[in-house]
Design a protein around this motif. Structure first.
Motif, mmCIF file in Angstrom:
data_model
loop_
_atom_site.group_PDB
_atom_site.id
_atom_site.type_symbol
_atom_site.label_atom_id
_atom_site.label_comp_id
_atom_site.label_asym_id
_atom_site.label_seq_id
_atom_site.Cartn_x
_atom_site.Cartn_y
_atom_site.Cartn_z
ATOM 1 N N TRP A 48 0.750 -1.214 0.121
ATOM 2 C CA TRP A 48 -0.221 -0.055 -0.135
ATOM 3 C C TRP A 48 0.861 1.317 0.003
ATOM 4 O O TRP A 48 1.882 1.135 0.747
ATOM 5 N N GLU A 49 0.451 2.057 -0.701
ATOM 6 C CA GLU A 49 1.052 3.335 -0.783
ATOM 7 C C GLU A 49 0.362 4.641 -0.102
ATOM 8 O O GLU A 49 -0.802 4.070 0.728
ATOM 9 N N THR A 50 0.741 5.675 0.136
ATOM 10 C CA THR A 50 0.262 6.622 0.880
ATOM 11 C C THR A 50 -1.389 6.837 0.469
ATOM 12 O O THR A 50 -2.225 6.999 1.508
ATOM 13 N N GLU A 51 -1.595 6.845 -0.665
ATOM 14 C CA GLU A 51 -2.853 6.950 -1.149
ATOM 15 C C GLU A 51 -4.037 5.979 -0.456
ATOM 16 O O GLU A 51 -5.055 6.508 -0.045
ATOM 17 N N GLN A 52 -3.654 4.424 -0.525
ATOM 18 C CA GLN A 52 -4.636 3.632 0.124
ATOM 19 C C GLN A 52 -4.619 3.811 1.513
ATOM 20 O O GLN A 52 -5.559 3.814 2.011
ATOM 21 N N ALA A 53 -3.517 3.953 2.303
ATOM 22 C CA ALA A 53 -3.461 4.106 3.612
ATOM 23 C C ALA A 53 -4.327 5.414 3.903
ATOM 24 O O ALA A 53 -5.217 5.267 5.036
ATOM 25 N N THR A 54 -4.037 6.320 3.439
ATOM 26 C CA THR A 54 -4.929 7.724 3.510
ATOM 27 C C THR A 54 -6.414 7.537 3.422
ATOM 28 O O THR A 54 -7.292 7.759 4.292
ATOM 29 N N GLN A 55 -6.754 6.655 2.335
ATOM 30 C CA GLN A 55 -8.167 6.401 2.151
ATOM 31 C C GLN A 55 -8.945 5.658 3.091
ATOM 32 O O GLN A 55 -9.776 5.929 3.638
ATOM 33 N N LEU A 56 -7.960 4.748 3.907
ATOM 34 C CA LEU A 56 -8.463 3.995 4.820
ATOM 35 C C LEU A 56 -8.715 5.001 6.166
ATOM 36 O O LEU A 56 -9.848 4.786 6.892
ATOM 37 N N LEU A 57 -7.762 5.785 6.231
ATOM 38 C CA LEU A 57 -7.993 6.663 7.511
ATOM 39 C C LEU A 57 -9.308 7.540 7.539
ATOM 40 O O LEU A 57 -9.859 7.893 8.314
ATOM 41 N N ILE A 58 -9.259 8.104 6.103
ATOM 42 C CA ILE A 58 -10.538 8.972 5.799
ATOM 43 C C ILE A 58 -11.792 8.336 5.987
ATOM 44 O O ILE A 58 -12.766 8.707 6.607
ATOM 45 N N ASP A 59 -12.019 6.966 5.637
ATOM 46 C CA ASP A 59 -13.059 6.087 5.957
ATOM 47 C C ASP A 59 -13.299 5.980 7.425
ATOM 48 O O ASP A 59 -14.425 5.960 7.974
ATOM 49 N N LEU A 60 -12.184 5.765 7.983
ATOM 50 C CA LEU A 60 -12.208 5.460 9.577
ATOM 51 C C LEU A 60 -12.903 6.847 10.406
ATOM 52 O O LEU A 60 -13.716 6.937 11.178
ATOM 53 N N GLU A 61 -12.115 8.049 9.824
ATOM 54 C CA GLU A 61 -12.767 8.996 10.420
ATOM 55 C C GLU A 61 -14.282 9.568 10.082
ATOM 56 O O GLU A 61 -14.941 9.994 11.102
ATOM 57 N N ARG A 96 -5.048 -4.121 4.534
ATOM 58 C CA ARG A 96 -5.690 -3.603 5.499
ATOM 59 C C ARG A 96 -5.097 -3.761 7.014
ATOM 60 O O ARG A 96 -4.917 -2.838 7.878
ATOM 61 N N LEU A 97 -4.831 -5.189 7.081
ATOM 62 C CA LEU A 97 -4.510 -5.741 8.640
ATOM 63 C C LEU A 97 -3.178 -5.052 8.839
ATOM 64 O O LEU A 97 -2.947 -4.873 9.963
ATOM 65 N N THR A 98 -2.330 -4.956 8.053
ATOM 66 C CA THR A 98 -0.844 -4.463 8.069
ATOM 67 C C THR A 98 -1.143 -2.987 8.459
ATOM 68 O O THR A 98 -0.604 -2.391 9.305
ATOM 69 N N THR A 99 -1.990 -2.233 7.769
ATOM 70 C CA THR A 99 -1.989 -0.725 8.012
ATOM 71 C C THR A 99 -2.680 -0.568 9.416
ATOM 72 O O THR A 99 -2.225 0.241 9.840
ATOM 73 N N LEU A 100 -3.607 -1.311 9.656
ATOM 74 C CA LEU A 100 -4.361 -1.065 11.087
ATOM 75 C C LEU A 100 -3.234 -1.019 12.030
ATOM 76 O O LEU A 100 -3.380 -0.641 13.039
ATOM 77 N N THR A 101 -2.463 -2.409 12.013
ATOM 78 C CA THR A 101 -1.565 -2.883 12.890
ATOM 79 C C THR A 101 -0.479 -1.388 12.969
ATOM 80 O O THR A 101 0.026 -1.374 14.041
ATOM 81 N N ILE A 102 -0.151 -0.981 11.771
ATOM 82 C CA ILE A 102 0.816 0.137 11.935
ATOM 83 C C ILE A 102 0.119 1.256 12.848
ATOM 84 O O ILE A 102 0.831 1.901 13.424
ATOM 85 N N LEU A 103 -1.000 1.689 12.395
ATOM 86 C CA LEU A 103 -1.735 2.766 12.839
ATOM 87 C C LEU A 103 -1.886 2.598 14.552
ATOM 88 O O LEU A 103 -1.776 3.592 15.083
ATOM 89 N N LEU A 104 -2.396 1.448 14.778
ATOM 90 C CA LEU A 104 -2.466 1.050 16.254
ATOM 91 C C LEU A 104 -1.069 1.147 17.085
ATOM 92 O O LEU A 104 -0.922 1.748 18.267
ATOM 93 N N ALA A 105 0.195 0.833 16.371
ATOM 94 C CA ALA A 105 1.293 0.900 17.153
ATOM 95 C C ALA A 105 1.748 2.499 17.135
ATOM 96 O O ALA A 105 2.358 2.942 17.959
ATOM 97 N N LEU A 106 1.487 3.252 16.107
ATOM 98 C CA LEU A 106 1.683 4.481 15.912
ATOM 99 C C LEU A 106 0.937 5.277 17.004
ATOM 100 O O LEU A 106 1.391 6.057 17.770
ATOM 101 N N LEU A 107 -0.422 5.203 17.156
ATOM 102 C CA LEU A 107 -1.018 5.795 18.395
ATOM 103 C C LEU A 107 -0.484 5.403 19.490
ATOM 104 O O LEU A 107 -0.604 6.318 20.689
ATOM 105 N N ARG A 108 -0.261 4.027 19.969
ATOM 106 C CA ARG A 108 0.386 3.485 21.001
ATOM 107 C C ARG A 108 1.784 4.408 21.547
ATOM 108 O O ARG A 108 1.959 4.792 22.519
#
Length: 163
Positions: A48-61, A96-108
């Motif tokens: 995933w590039e920035t575009e796909q990860a950003t879209q997932l974050l926008i969807d979550l927001e 998606r699973l990897t991106t969410l794991t990265i997001l959770l680790a970053l928030l932690r």
């Protein structure tokens, strides 16, 4: 907001056929002791590039803004998993699973709240359980020799400047 993902689990060890089961599970359940995600070597690496990860974050927001009125469907995750065994090979949904794991680790790593840091860490790393018996391990392991080396302890990432 209720975040749900459909987990398709292909299970069984019979040569003549496999049982297939689908269930909708909450994101909290996905990141629990019930699943020990492994990315098989034949899967492509994280791409995933920035575009796909950003879209997932926008969807979550957007889902957070809607509140609990309607659940957010994260997408499907296809696994090969034996019943009563946490080991699960990820066949589909690893990006998606990897991106969410990265997001959770970053928030932690960015939170200053020790209790929240501990809770987020338990989503990223299985803390272990002496009764079951489970040892500490990452919830998701990837491809290649580095991925098999295990989890690193949480780092103290510097907080990003707030704008």
């Amino acid at each position: 907001m209720t975040t749900r993902s459909t987990v398709w689990a292909i299970s069984g060890h019979r040569v003549s056929g496999l049982d297939m089961e689908a269930q909708e599970v909450s994101l909290h359940k996905v990141f629990s002791s019930d699943y020990d995600f492994r990315i098989p070597d034949y899967q492509r690496p994280y791409a995933w590039e920035t575009e796909q990860a950003t879209q997932l974050l926008i969807d979550l927001e957007e889902a957070l803004e809607r509140g609990n009125d309607e659940p957010y469907f994260l997408g499907s995750i296809v696994l090969v998993k034996a019943n009563r065994n946490a080991h699960a090979d990820v066949i589909d949904g690893q990006q998606r699973l990897t991106t969410l794991t990265i997001l959770l680790a970053l928030l932690r790593d960015l939170t200053e709240d020790p209790e929240l840091r501990s809770d987020l860490n338990k989503l990223v790393i299985e803390p272990g359980n002496k009764v079951r018996p489970l040892g500490p391990r990452p919830r998701r392991t990837g491809r290649g020799p580095r991925a098999r080396g295990g989890a690193r302890p949480p780092s103290r990432a510097r907080a990003l400047p707030r704008s």
